[in-house]
Design a protein around this motif. Structure first.
Motif, PDB file in Angstrom:
ATOM      1  N   VAL A 128       0.828  -1.214   0.000  1.00  0.00           N
ATOM      2  CA  VAL A 128       0.000   0.000   0.000  1.00  0.00           C
ATOM      3  C   VAL A 128       0.858   1.258   0.000  1.00  0.00           C
ATOM      4  O   VAL A 128       0.333   2.370   0.105  1.00  0.00           O
ATOM      5  N   ARG A 129       2.174   1.106  -0.064  1.00  0.00           N
ATOM      6  CA  ARG A 129       3.118   2.229  -0.065  1.00  0.00           C
ATOM      7  C   ARG A 129       2.941   3.093   1.177  1.00  0.00           C
ATOM      8  O   ARG A 129       2.756   4.310   1.109  1.00  0.00           O
ATOM      9  N   ALA A 130       3.005   2.450   2.321  1.00  0.00           N
ATOM     10  CA  ALA A 130       2.869   3.154   3.589  1.00  0.00           C
ATOM     11  C   ALA A 130       4.189   3.834   3.958  1.00  0.00           C
ATOM     12  O   ALA A 130       5.272   3.299   3.712  1.00  0.00           O
ATOM     13  N   GLY A 133      -2.878   4.517  12.111  1.00  0.00           N
ATOM     14  CA  GLY A 133      -2.933   5.539  11.081  1.00  0.00           C
ATOM     15  C   GLY A 133      -2.871   6.918  11.713  1.00  0.00           C
ATOM     16  O   GLY A 133      -3.170   7.081  12.908  1.00  0.00           O
ATOM     17  N   PRO A 134      -2.477   7.946  10.977  1.00  0.00           N
ATOM     18  CA  PRO A 134      -2.328   9.276  11.586  1.00  0.00           C
ATOM     19  C   PRO A 134      -3.625   9.831  12.173  1.00  0.00           C
ATOM     20  O   PRO A 134      -3.609  10.473  13.223  1.00  0.00           O
ATOM     21  N   ASP A 135      -4.748   9.574  11.508  1.00  0.00           N
ATOM     22  CA  ASP A 135      -6.020  10.068  12.035  1.00  0.00           C
ATOM     23  C   ASP A 135      -6.400   9.338  13.326  1.00  0.00           C
ATOM     24  O   ASP A 135      -6.878   9.965  14.286  1.00  0.00           O
ATOM     25  N   LEU A 194      -2.013  10.240  20.566  1.00  0.00           N
ATOM     26  CA  LEU A 194      -0.657   9.701  20.479  1.00  0.00           C
ATOM     27  C   LEU A 194       0.084  10.380  19.339  1.00  0.00           C
ATOM     28  O   LEU A 194      -0.470  10.536  18.246  1.00  0.00           O
ATOM     29  N   HIS A 195       1.344  10.738  19.575  1.00  0.00           N
ATOM     30  CA  HIS A 195       2.125  11.449  18.567  1.00  0.00           C
ATOM     31  C   HIS A 195       3.468  10.781  18.283  1.00  0.00           C
ATOM     32  O   HIS A 195       4.082  11.071  17.257  1.00  0.00           O
ATOM     33  N   ASP A 196       3.954   9.948  19.180  1.00  0.00           N
ATOM     34  CA  ASP A 196       5.212   9.244  18.959  1.00  0.00           C
ATOM     35  C   ASP A 196       5.188   7.962  19.782  1.00  0.00           C
ATOM     36  O   ASP A 196       4.269   7.716  20.562  1.00  0.00           O
ATOM     37  N   VAL A 197       6.214   7.145  19.581  1.00  0.00           N
ATOM     38  CA  VAL A 197       6.297   5.861  20.285  1.00  0.00           C
ATOM     39  C   VAL A 197       7.541   5.780  21.160  1.00  0.00           C
ATOM     40  O   VAL A 197       7.957   4.679  21.542  1.00  0.00           O
ATOM     41  N   GLU A 198       8.120   6.914  21.489  1.00  0.00           N
ATOM     42  CA  GLU A 198       9.345   6.896  22.285  1.00  0.00           C
ATOM     43  C   GLU A 198       9.098   6.374  23.692  1.00  0.00           C
ATOM     44  O   GLU A 198       9.970   5.728  24.285  1.00  0.00           O
ATOM     45  N   ILE A 219       3.496   4.650  13.971  1.00  0.00           N
ATOM     46  CA  ILE A 219       2.428   5.550  13.530  1.00  0.00           C
ATOM     47  C   ILE A 219       2.720   5.929  12.076  1.00  0.00           C
ATOM     48  O   ILE A 219       3.842   6.337  11.752  1.00  0.00           O
ATOM     49  N   LEU A 220       1.730   5.765  11.232  1.00  0.00           N
ATOM     50  CA  LEU A 220       1.899   6.063   9.818  1.00  0.00           C
ATOM     51  C   LEU A 220       1.839   7.558   9.564  1.00  0.00           C
ATOM     52  O   LEU A 220       1.197   8.311  10.307  1.00  0.00           O
ATOM     53  N   ARG A 221       2.488   7.958   8.482  1.00  0.00           N
ATOM     54  CA  ARG A 221       2.363   9.328   7.997  1.00  0.00           C
ATOM     55  C   ARG A 221       1.397   9.416   6.825  1.00  0.00           C
ATOM     56  O   ARG A 221       0.561  10.299   6.748  1.00  0.00           O
TER      57      ARG A 221
END
Length: 342
Positions: free
Chosen positions: A107-109, A132-134, A141-145, A162-164
């Motif tokens: 899907v070219r993620a 997904g971003p939405d 959630l904004h990051d996985v750190e 998290i996808l862009r």
């Protein structure tokens, strides 16, 4: 003249870019789903085998293949884990989809942060998820750190990525994606729902014929292959609209330029009334004076036209992408080289 040359070159460049985009996306994808039964009208959940991506990878022309399935949660909700922020727990009715490890490539993620899950996560049925971003924005959630987690029903899933953006299947932007092995164990997923295939340019029709026999040699009619319609008609219509738009812009620039030239010529004549009067006094006729001004205007127009044609050619830039997801690099490319290359 410079505007006209530039618009002609830009029209050709825009047309080539449109053709390239159509070829890279619409002409290299196909989707395989189960065919509804002739009597029941229900799709067999086991129509696509679980090892379908591996089988399709053996076909010539297949670049990537992956499965996507809708997971039935019932009345369960998706919420941010209380471990992350117990004072701001939010629950939503989000779509949960199961995918294979190769699905992201098909899907070219593009990742924003974190990583994709792999085949090992699916084999071990680990409770990991990619958002997904939405969906990530709704869950806060904004990051996985800090190793965030979410709750799907009563189970905790670790968010590893998290996808862009995605090039295909935009519904993934608002979904929670878990490994298909996890969906089989936790939610009783019977079989893949959709098989997404990315092929090389020109290989979609051949793969569409071979895929049912590669996946279900016992009964290939149980599968339905969806190949996007030939984009040539849409591409030609878009290119025609672009040509008309650039021609209109070029004509408008020529009209504005003609009005400017007429205005400057009128001002020049008005400032040279004394010279015109002197020439008339020494015997010059109206024809002589008109010929003088026409000759001066034609000479200046010829010199300026030659100069701006060169500038119009040099103003055309060639945009050439480097790698997927990296901004375009810009090079100077004279337009006569582009014309000679066809």
């Amino acid at each position: 003249m410079g505007a006209l040359v530039a618009t002609v070159g830009l029209t050709r460049t825009a047309g080539n870019r449109i053709i390239s985009q159509f070829d890279q996306l619409a002409a290299t994808e196909l989707f395989i789903t189960g065919r509804p039964g002739s009597t029941t009208g229900v799709v067999d959940a086991r129509a696509i085998p679980w090892d379908a991506p591996v089988r399709l990878q053996r076909l010539n022309g297949v670049v990537a293949a992956g499965t996507i399935s809708d997971v039935d949660l019932g009345n369960a909700l998706v919420s941010a884990s209380p471990v992350q922020d117990p004072l701001n727990q939010r629950a939503f009715k989000l779509s949960v989809r199961a995918g294979s490890a190769d699905m992201f490539r098909a899907v070219r993620a593009v990742l924003d942060t974190g990583r994709f899950f792999d085949g090992g996560h699916s084999i071990r049925a680990e409770r990991v998820a990619v958002l997904g971003p939405d969906a990530a924005a709704r869950l806060g959630l904004h990051d996985v750190e800090r190793l965030p987690a979410i709750s799907i029903g009563d189970q905790i899933y670790l968010v590893i990525g998290i996808l862009r953006d995605v090039g295909r299947r935009p519904e993934l932007l608002g979904s929670v994606i878990i490994p298909d092995g996890t969906a089989r164990r936790e939610f009783g997923l019977a079989g893949p729902g959709t098989l997404v295939v990315e092929s090389k340019i020109g290989a979609t029709s051949l793969i569409a014929q071979q895929a049912p026999y590669a996946l279900r040699p016992d009964d290939p009619r149980t599968l339905r292959v969806q190949v996007p319609q030939e984009p040539k008609r849409v591409r030609d219509e878009v290119q025609t609209d672009l040509d008309m738009m650039f021609i209109l812009l070029g004509g408008l620039s020529l009209i504005v330029g003609a009005l400017g030239i007429a205005n400057i010529t009128l001002v020049g004549v008005m400032e040279r009334t004394s010279e015109i009067a002197l020439r008339r006094a020494i015997g010059g006729t109206r024809g002589h004076i008109a010929a003088q001004f026409l000759f001066e205007s034609a000479s200046m127009a010829s010199l300026a036209g030659s100069l701006v044609r060169v500038l119009g050619c040099l103003s055309l830039l060639e945009l050439r992408p480097t790698t997927f997801g990296v901004p375009y690099s810009i090079r100077w490319r004279p337009c006569w080289h582009r014309w000679s290359a066809g």
